[in-house]
Design an enzyme around this catalytic site. Structure first.
Site, mmCIF file in Angstrom:
data_model
loop_
_atom_site.group_PDB
_atom_site.id
_atom_site.type_symbol
_atom_site.label_atom_id
_atom_site.label_comp_id
_atom_site.label_asym_id
_atom_site.label_seq_id
_atom_site.Cartn_x
_atom_site.Cartn_y
_atom_site.Cartn_z
ATOM 1 N N SER A 31 64.447 63.398 49.658
ATOM 2 C CA SER A 31 65.271 64.580 50.015
ATOM 3 C C SER A 31 64.305 65.618 50.161
ATOM 4 O O SER A 31 63.240 65.558 49.493
ATOM 5 C CB SER A 31 66.530 64.716 49.186
ATOM 6 O OG SER A 31 65.883 65.614 47.859
ATOM 7 N N ASP A 32 64.682 66.653 50.776
ATOM 8 C CA ASP A 32 63.932 68.168 50.564
ATOM 9 C C ASP A 32 64.422 68.681 49.118
ATOM 10 O O ASP A 32 65.231 68.036 48.558
ATOM 11 C CB ASP A 32 64.248 69.012 51.714
ATOM 12 C CG ASP A 32 62.774 70.032 51.558
ATOM 13 O OD1 ASP A 32 62.092 70.027 50.656
ATOM 14 O OD2 ASP A 32 62.489 70.868 52.759
ATOM 15 N N TRP A 33 63.731 69.610 48.798
ATOM 16 C CA TRP A 33 63.919 70.088 47.156
ATOM 17 C C TRP A 33 65.358 70.572 47.114
ATOM 18 O O TRP A 33 66.018 71.385 47.475
ATOM 19 C CB TRP A 33 62.964 71.522 47.338
ATOM 20 C CG TRP A 33 62.897 72.219 45.976
ATOM 21 C CD1 TRP A 33 64.062 73.036 45.514
ATOM 22 C CD2 TRP A 33 61.961 72.287 44.856
ATOM 23 N NE1 TRP A 33 63.846 73.575 44.310
ATOM 24 C CE2 TRP A 33 62.582 73.051 43.886
ATOM 25 C CE3 TRP A 33 60.670 71.751 45.069
ATOM 26 C CZ2 TRP A 33 61.584 73.448 42.865
ATOM 27 C CZ3 TRP A 33 60.103 72.160 43.926
ATOM 28 C CH2 TRP A 33 60.335 72.894 42.846
ATOM 29 N N ALA A 34 65.978 69.674 46.284
ATOM 30 C CA ALA A 34 67.324 69.899 46.026
ATOM 31 C C ALA A 34 68.400 69.912 47.032
ATOM 32 O O ALA A 34 69.356 70.445 46.873
ATOM 33 C CB ALA A 34 67.780 71.150 45.037
#
Ligand code: NOJ
Length: 765
Positions: A298-301
């Site tokens: 995933s991207d950051w969070a």
């Protein structure tokens, strides 16, 4: 969410010991790695893992000092260490340096039940310590070998520092220079973007991933992030299937075909679904249709953001949506680690989903050779020798020169004469050693670029006078903060004007600070920020012999400069060797050969503007208002895609399509002669475009389908040959099916996307 905005040492790795390290024995022996295939090893390991340990592999934590996103609630170092020791962490990002990596790796390998090593990720976007030009600049070189080499060097340095996974290449196509992240990609064109994606993946991963100087690559951001509405970062994306299949996906497909090991999804939603939760993209297209067998992070969070977008009620639902959609690893989101095991126990997420993700992650770890030697990237000797050495600086200097684009050169102001000249060097960016490093340079040291002033000082035959003209910045020049070029203080302008009065040539270095583009740095204006336009106009009143050197991370609207300033050089942010590269072009030791990978608009109102637009039903100028145009601006760009001059001139002749009618399965041979008619040896990027005149889905007015970088000595002529096949002549329909339709085609050859050299042919069934 609480925002953490300082780049500082918060927790050093040795703080680990505060939380206590129990003396469990190294259980690596539980994994017999000898003769089995990687698949067998993965299966065998998987069969020993508890559900929580498998979910742990899907969990990635940020390290302890570089913070490249907002810090999520509850993300404390204490929890990270606890989870690390339980074997609930599969990867860490932003941990670097052999000692630090060794320490976290040691916990994973020696303190956990199964001793599964971590994969260590980092944003090695355009170099690690020795920085190459920003990726948009490198794309302007159209030199795939140089681009591959630059990625190779980045991999050598990053791996020497303990890193084995880069979050690059960023392959997002974008037509909107307001979006700050255009600096990270290869520009607006899917054909060029696909070639560069492949070169970068090959550079990072090399020919053998298990070597200790190759690292896993990550094509990002999957997908369509570059189409964020209004160019505002993290914004909505709503595009049709034709754009998705024909413009957005090709560079990702190319990266997958080149063997990229991982993909990162993105923050945007696509047509109403946050892409982190998009089964259509991640499962159906990427994993099923393309057969991708690496993993998706995933991207950051971004799993948490599914809730904020309004697509999931809570973390539990977000975890379910993201995991079933095919997001295999949760970056710094704390969602999988908290929710997934229970979701499986409650029968809501199938254990096969967890097994599939874990299998993918473990496979990449085995391929990297981490099970054979988890510390293989942690050799301090290697770290000393392979970071920042001369060979690397030479290579980034080479690609930096190749990335420079000569936009305009009237009155032959360039190349500069080497002797007897009085030259004024003016501008807030002329003496900058920080800005040329760009925005993604966490592994490097601030203020380490060669400035233009330093580069120019290498040439001793002229008198060089320097004036900054404006104080550089307001704000903090850091990865997480806003920075601007002086907007109020005019006190230096007069001095600069006086210096300009009595010189032969004025070199003005203007543009954007390196931290004015990149993530979270969208702009609504594309002009020269701060008081730079005023400075330029004031100096121009004193001396018209100006060479404007732009250093910036995106196309700018410089219509006034184009009208008034005789010579303009696009020098982007060129990395560690910036000033040397610029000086060598200004003095003609390197004849510029770059071509724009992105259209330069006249004004912001034209954005999005790109060369491969559709014709509309009313393209033709009328004596009335009823045609597709603006009443206050031309339609055409300031500088088109593919544009770039040389100190030499090139003549195209003998342009031929070898035949007039071809079967869909034929190769279509096209040749053109190119002669260097100027006074210098030089290079030209010969570009080939097609237009499919009638399509079941309308086709763009031009599409790049071939290019070749040609070296020509003065007076030399070469015949350049292209061969088109159905791969270049077809396109994706709205069901995502690749089709080739018979009919008439036009083909264009030349030195930019507006070349007029045209031929035709027909394709038959
Ligand atoms: C967020 C960015 O969108 C992504 O490109 C980057 O790799 C991660 N942060 C990690 O720093």
């Amino acid at each position: 969410m609480k925002h953490h905005l300082r780049k500082s040492t918060i927790y050093c790795i040795s703080a680990l010991f505060l939380f206590g390290c129990s003396n469990k024995k190294n259980n690596n022996s539980m994994i017999d790695t000898k003769k089995e295939t990687i698949k067998e090893k993965v299966d065998s390991l998987l069969s020993k893992m508890t559900l929580e340990e498998k979910v742990g592999q899907m969990n990635q934590y940020n390290g302890f000092w570089d913070v490249t996103g907002p810090v999520p609630e509850g993300g404390t170092a204490k929890i990270k260490f606890e989870h690390l020791k339980k074997g609930w962490v599969g990867s860490m990002l932003n941990v670097r340096g052999t000692e630090n990596v060794k320490e976290v790796q040691r916990i994973a390998v020696e303190e956990t039940r199964l001793g599964i090593p971590l994969i260590i990720g980092f944003d090695v976007i355009h170099g690690y310590k020795t920085l190459s030009p920003i990726p948009l600049a490198e794309a302007a070189s159209w030199d795939l070998q140089a681009i591959e080499k630059s990625a190779r060097i980045a991999a050598i340095e990053a791996s020497a520092s303990g890193i084995n996974w880069t979050f690059a290449p960023m392959v997002d196509i974008s037509r909107d220079p307001r979006w700050g992240r255009v600096m990270e990609g290869a520009g607006e064109d899917p054909f060029l973007g696909a070639k560069i994606a492949k070169a970068r993946v090959q550079g990072f991963q090399g020919d053998d991933l298990s070597k200790n100087n190759t690292i896993a690559a990550c094509a990002k951001h999957f997908a369509a992030y570059g189409f964020s509405e209004a160019g505002r970062d993290y914004n909505t994306v709503d595009i049709g299937t034709s754009t998705l299949y024909n413009s957005v996906l090709p560079p990702f497909k190319s990266a997958v075909d080149a063997g990229v090991k991982t993909l990162m999804n993105s923050f945007n939603e696509l047509n109403g679904v946050p892409v982190t939760a998009s089964k259509f993209l991640q499962r159906d297209i990427l994993k099923d249709k393309w057969g991708f067998n690496g993993f998706v992070v995933s991207d950051w969070a971004s799993i948490n953001e599914i809730i904020i977008w309004g697509h999931a009620e809570n973390k539990r639902q977000a975890a379910k949506l993201a995991s079933t959609a095919g997001s295999d690893m949760d970056m710094e989101g704390y969602v999988y680690v908290r929710e997934l095991a229970q979701l499986v126990k409650d029968g809501i997420v199938k254990e096969e989903i967890i097994d599939d993700a874990t299998r993918r992650i473990l496979t990449v770890k085995f391929e990297l050779g981490l099970f054979d030697d988890p510390y293989k990237y942690c050799d301090p000797e290697n770290e000393k020798q392979n970071i920042g050495n001369k060979e690397h600086h030479d290579a980034v200097l080479d690609v930096a020169k190749k990335s420079i684009v000569l936009l305009k050169n009237e009155n032959n102001l360039l190349p500069l004469k080497k002797n007897g000249q009085k030259i004024a060097l003016i501008g807030p960016l002329a003496n900058e050693k920080n800005s040329p490093l760009g925005s993604w340079r966490l592994g490097s040291d601030d203020n380490t670029a060669i400035s233009v002033l330093e580069g120019m000082q290498q040439y001793k035959g002229n008198t060089l006078l320097f004036e900054k003209g404006l104080d550089l910045i307001e704000g903090e020049a850091s990865f997480t903060q806003h920075v601007n070029i002086n907007t109020t203080n005019r006190s230096e302008i007069k001095k600069a004007v006086n210096t300009a009065k009595n010189v032969d040539v004025v070199i003005m270095v203007l543009g954007e600070h390196g931290f004015q583009s990149g993530e979270g740095r969208s702009r609504t204006e594309l002009n020269l920020p701060g008081l730079q336009q005023e400075l330029l106009e004031e100096v121009y009143k004193a001396n018209k012999n100006i060479v404007l050197v732009l250093t910036n991370g995106r196309p700018l609207t410089i219509e006034w400069a184009d009208k008034n300033i005789p010579t303009i050089v696009e020098a982007w942010q060129l990395g560690s060797q910036s000033g040397n590269a610029i000086a060598s072009v200004l003095y003609g030791d390197y004849n510029p050969s770059g071509k724009l990978p992105m259209t330069f608009p006249r004004n912001v109102g034209q954005v999005p503007i790109y060369y491969n637009y559709k014709n509309t039903g009313r393209p033709k100028e009328e004596p009335n208002v009823f045609w597709s145009h603006y009443i206050d601006s031309k339609n055409t760009p300031l500088y088109p895609f593919g544009h770039g001059l040389s100190y030499s001139t090139f003549e195209y002749s003998n342009f031929k399509v070898h035949g007039s009618s071809f079967n869909i399965n034929d190769f279509i041979k096209i040749t053109v002669d190119l002669k260097n008619t100027g006074e210098f040896d030089g290079k030209e990027v010969v570009q080939l475009y097609i237009r499919d005149l009638v399509g079941s889905i309308t086709r763009p007015v031009r599409e790049l389908k071939g290019f070749e970088l040609v070296n020509l000595k003065k007076d030399e002529t070469k015949t350049i040959e292209f061969n088109l096949s159905k791969k270049e002549l077809g396109f994706y329909n709205n069901d995502g099916k690749f089709i080739v339709e018979p009919g008439k085609f036009e083909v264009f050859v030349g030195g930019s996307s507006v070349t007029k050299l045209k031929q035709e042919f027909e394709l038959t069934k």
